[in-house]
Design an enzyme around this catalytic site. Structure first.
Site, PDB file in Angstrom:
ATOM      1  N   GLY A 152     -71.871  64.569 -24.480  1.00  0.00           N
ATOM      2  CA  GLY A 152     -71.657  63.484 -23.520  1.00  0.00           C
ATOM      3  C   GLY A 152     -70.407  62.694 -23.854  1.00  0.00           C
TER       4      GLY A 152
ATOM      5  CB  SER B 288     -66.157  63.150 -20.460  1.00  0.00           C
ATOM      6  OG  SER B 288     -67.354  63.058 -19.725  1.00  0.00           O
ATOM      7  NE  ARG B 289     -70.013  58.139 -17.172  1.00  0.00           N
ATOM      8  CZ  ARG B 289     -70.822  58.314 -16.134  1.00  0.00           C
ATOM      9  NH1 ARG B 289     -70.375  58.971 -15.074  1.00  0.00           N
ATOM     10  NH2 ARG B 289     -72.050  57.861 -16.158  1.00  0.00           N
TER      11      ARG B 289
ATOM     12  CB  VAL C 267     -77.161  68.462 -23.410  1.00  0.00           C
ATOM     13  CG1 VAL C 267     -75.835  68.040 -24.008  1.00  0.00           C
ATOM     14  CG2 VAL C 267     -77.726  67.417 -22.463  1.00  0.00           C
TER      15      VAL C 267
ATOM     16  CB  SER D  29     -82.199  53.238 -25.700  1.00  0.00           C
ATOM     17  OG  SER D  29     -82.457  52.028 -25.021  1.00  0.00           O
TER      18      SER D  29
ATOM     19  CE1 TYR E   3     -81.954  56.061 -21.273  1.00  0.00           C
ATOM     20  CE2 TYR E   3     -82.898  53.964 -21.966  1.00  0.00           C
ATOM     21  CZ  TYR E   3     -81.843  54.863 -21.953  1.00  0.00           C
ATOM     22  OH  TYR E   3     -80.689  54.563 -22.634  1.00  0.00           O
TER      23      TYR E   3
ATOM     24  CE  LYS F 144     -81.616  57.416 -24.503  1.00  0.00           C
ATOM     25  NZ  LYS F 144     -80.503  58.205 -25.043  1.00  0.00           N
TER      26      LYS F 144
ATOM     27  CB  ILE G 135     -73.623  49.346 -24.359  1.00  0.00           C
ATOM     28  CG1 ILE G 135     -74.535  49.286 -25.605  1.00  0.00           C
ATOM     29  CG2 ILE G 135     -72.164  49.581 -24.765  1.00  0.00           C
ATOM     30  CD1 ILE G 135     -74.276  48.166 -26.576  1.00  0.00           C
TER      31      ILE G 135
HETATM   32  P1  NAD Z   1     -72.589  56.983 -19.518  1.00  0.00           P
HETATM   33  O1  NAD Z   1     -73.340  57.251 -18.273  1.00  0.00           O
HETATM   34  O2  NAD Z   1     -71.317  56.222 -19.445  1.00  0.00           O
HETATM   35  O3  NAD Z   1     -72.306  58.326 -20.318  1.00  0.00           O
HETATM   36  C1  NAD Z   1     -73.274  59.319 -20.455  1.00  0.00           C
HETATM   37  C2  NAD Z   1     -72.582  60.611 -20.726  1.00  0.00           C
HETATM   38  O4  NAD Z   1     -73.562  61.641 -20.816  1.00  0.00           O
HETATM   39  C3  NAD Z   1     -71.619  61.017 -19.611  1.00  0.00           C
HETATM   40  O5  NAD Z   1     -70.425  61.488 -20.188  1.00  0.00           O
HETATM   41  C4  NAD Z   1     -72.357  62.147 -18.914  1.00  0.00           C
HETATM   42  O6  NAD Z   1     -71.495  63.103 -18.327  1.00  0.00           O
HETATM   43  C5  NAD Z   1     -73.107  62.767 -20.079  1.00  0.00           C
HETATM   44  N1  NAD Z   1     -74.217  63.582 -19.624  1.00  0.00           N
HETATM   45  C6  NAD Z   1     -75.245  63.210 -18.822  1.00  0.00           C
HETATM   46  N2  NAD Z   1     -76.036  64.263 -18.577  1.00  0.00           N
HETATM   47  C7  NAD Z   1     -75.500  65.317 -19.245  1.00  0.00           C
HETATM   48  C8  NAD Z   1     -75.858  66.681 -19.387  1.00  0.00           C
HETATM   49  N3  NAD Z   1     -76.942  67.178 -18.778  1.00  0.00           N
HETATM   50  N4  NAD Z   1     -75.074  67.475 -20.147  1.00  0.00           N
HETATM   51  C9  NAD Z   1     -73.975  66.979 -20.772  1.00  0.00           C
HETATM   52  N5  NAD Z   1     -73.580  65.701 -20.669  1.00  0.00           N
HETATM   53  C10 NAD Z   1     -74.340  64.892 -19.906  1.00  0.00           C
HETATM   54  O7  NAD Z   1     -73.630  56.237 -20.451  1.00  0.00           O
HETATM   55  P2  NAD Z   1     -73.484  55.522 -21.867  1.00  0.00           P
HETATM   56  O8  NAD Z   1     -73.848  54.119 -21.649  1.00  0.00           O
HETATM   57  O9  NAD Z   1     -72.230  55.888 -22.538  1.00  0.00           O
HETATM   58  O10 NAD Z   1     -74.706  56.215 -22.609  1.00  0.00           O
HETATM   59  C11 NAD Z   1     -74.520  57.055 -23.729  1.00  0.00           C
HETATM   60  C12 NAD Z   1     -75.838  57.149 -24.471  1.00  0.00           C
HETATM   61  O11 NAD Z   1     -76.200  55.836 -24.910  1.00  0.00           O
HETATM   62  C13 NAD Z   1     -76.998  57.623 -23.593  1.00  0.00           C
HETATM   63  O12 NAD Z   1     -77.822  58.470 -24.342  1.00  0.00           O
HETATM   64  C14 NAD Z   1     -77.722  56.341 -23.258  1.00  0.00           C
HETATM   65  O13 NAD Z   1     -79.075  56.557 -22.990  1.00  0.00           O
HETATM   66  C15 NAD Z   1     -77.505  55.540 -24.507  1.00  0.00           C
HETATM   67  N6  NAD Z   1     -77.654  54.108 -24.325  1.00  0.00           N
HETATM   68  C16 NAD Z   1     -76.822  53.415 -23.493  1.00  0.00           C
HETATM   69  C17 NAD Z   1     -77.014  52.040 -23.330  1.00  0.00           C
HETATM   70  C18 NAD Z   1     -76.152  51.191 -22.435  1.00  0.00           C
HETATM   71  O14 NAD Z   1     -76.477  50.015 -22.239  1.00  0.00           O
HETATM   72  N7  NAD Z   1     -75.062  51.701 -21.882  1.00  0.00           N
HETATM   73  C19 NAD Z   1     -78.057  51.405 -24.014  1.00  0.00           C
HETATM   74  C20 NAD Z   1     -78.865  52.159 -24.854  1.00  0.00           C
HETATM   75  C21 NAD Z   1     -78.650  53.504 -24.995  1.00  0.00           C
END
Ligand code: NAD
Length: 248
Positions: free
Chosen positions: A13, A15-16, A65, A143, A156, A160, A189
């Site tokens: 994951g 790219s973002r 994934v 998370s 979710y 997690k 975040i």
């Molecule tokens: P985001 O949506 O910006 O990034 C998620 C990334 O996962 C993207 O690059 C997306 O392309 C990739 N992805 C999704 N499904 C996929 C798949 N099937 N195969 C490959 N890649 C896949 O979100 P984020 O905020 O950067 O989240 C990253 C991680 O952190 C996640 O696991 C999320 O649950 C966790 N998280 C985020 C927050 C928050 O507040 N942003 C809080 C707690 C946990």
């Protein structure tokens, strides 16, 4: 932080959001980095360029994934092109919220498939080579929802919480092989994932954060980079919340 390492990291994951920040932070620390992305080839290419300008080798691979074979291919390409994988970071994840009463089977399975099976696939693909070399480090992104639960997020939160159990079991199993496994559990975040939240939800969440703001992806990446470094050499099986105090 900032010791040059010359190690190889694999980030799912990437790219973002948090994954992207982790790719850049690990590259800054001198890791060669492979990362997978699901669909946004332009974003992946841009990151590949930005990270390689830090003087390391960077490999972007399209891989979902949920597809075990594609993930095995990702790990094989990483080892072939960059060398043995030292660090695994799993950041790929989604939300698909609904009260349990309205939850569809598709929402349930989609979230579990990506968030939990995805972590299994990535760790499974990398673990044998790490065990053979008797070294390695896994950082799985969970998370605070996995620790405390969130209403409207049974899927979710379950995924997690599953990551936490998975990682603790892995830490016990792989510790004797010199492999560490830890969990990073972010709170609220500022990424694309949270940008779709409605104003009211965001305002309520912000009010319950003692530090009074959302976290940044680079702050989570700093913690990931610390856990990947030798400074964390005696830390395994632990869950690190990075949440501005929202869970106090
Ligand atoms: P985001 O949506 O910006 O990034 C998620 C990334 O996962 C993207 O690059 C997306 O392309 C990739 N992805 C999704 N499904 C996929 C798949 N099937 N195969 C490959 N890649 C896949 O979100 P984020 O905020 O950067 O989240 C990253 C991680 O952190 C996640 O696991 C999320 O649950 C966790 N998280 C985020 C927050 C928050 O507040 N942003 C809080 C707690 C946990």
């Amino acid at each position: 932080m900032g010791d040059k390492l010359s190690r190889v990291a694999l980030v799912s994951g990437g790219s973002r959001g948090i994954g992207r920040a982790a790719v850049l932070r690990l590259a800054q620390d001198g890791h060669d980095v492979a990362f997978c992305y699901r669909s946004d080839a332009d974003a992946a290419q841009a990151l590949e360029k930005e990270a390689s300008e830090l003087g390391v080798r960077v490999l972007a691979v399209r891989a979902d994934v949920t597809d075990a074979q594609a993930v095995r291919g990702l790990a094989e390409r990483t080892e072939d092109e960059l060398g043995p994988i030292d660090v695994v970071v799993t950041s790929a994840g989604i939300t698909s919220d609904n009260p349990l009463l309205l939850m569809t089977d598709e929402q349930w399975h989609n979230v579990l498939d990506i968030n939990l099976d995805g972590v299994y696939h990535v760790c499974r693909a990398a673990i044998f080579a790490m065990m053979k070399r008797k070294s390695g480090c896994v950082i799985n992104v969970s998370s605070v929802a996995g620790v405390y639960g969130n209403a409207r997020q049974t899927n979710y939160s379950a995924s997690k919480a599953g990551i936490i159990g998975f990682t603790k079991a892995l830490a016990k199993e792989a510790g004797p092989y010199g492999i560490r496994a830890n969990v990073v559990a972010p709170g609220f975040i500022d990424t694309d994932m949270t940008s779709t939240l409605q104003g009211g939800v965001k305002d309520r969440a912000l009010k319950s954060i003692p530090l009074g703001r959302m976290g940044r992806a680079d702050e989570v990446a700093d913690l990931i980079a610390y856990l990947a470094s030798d400074r964390a050499a005696y830390i395994t099986g632990s869950v690190f919340q990075i949440d501005g105090g929202i869970t106090i």
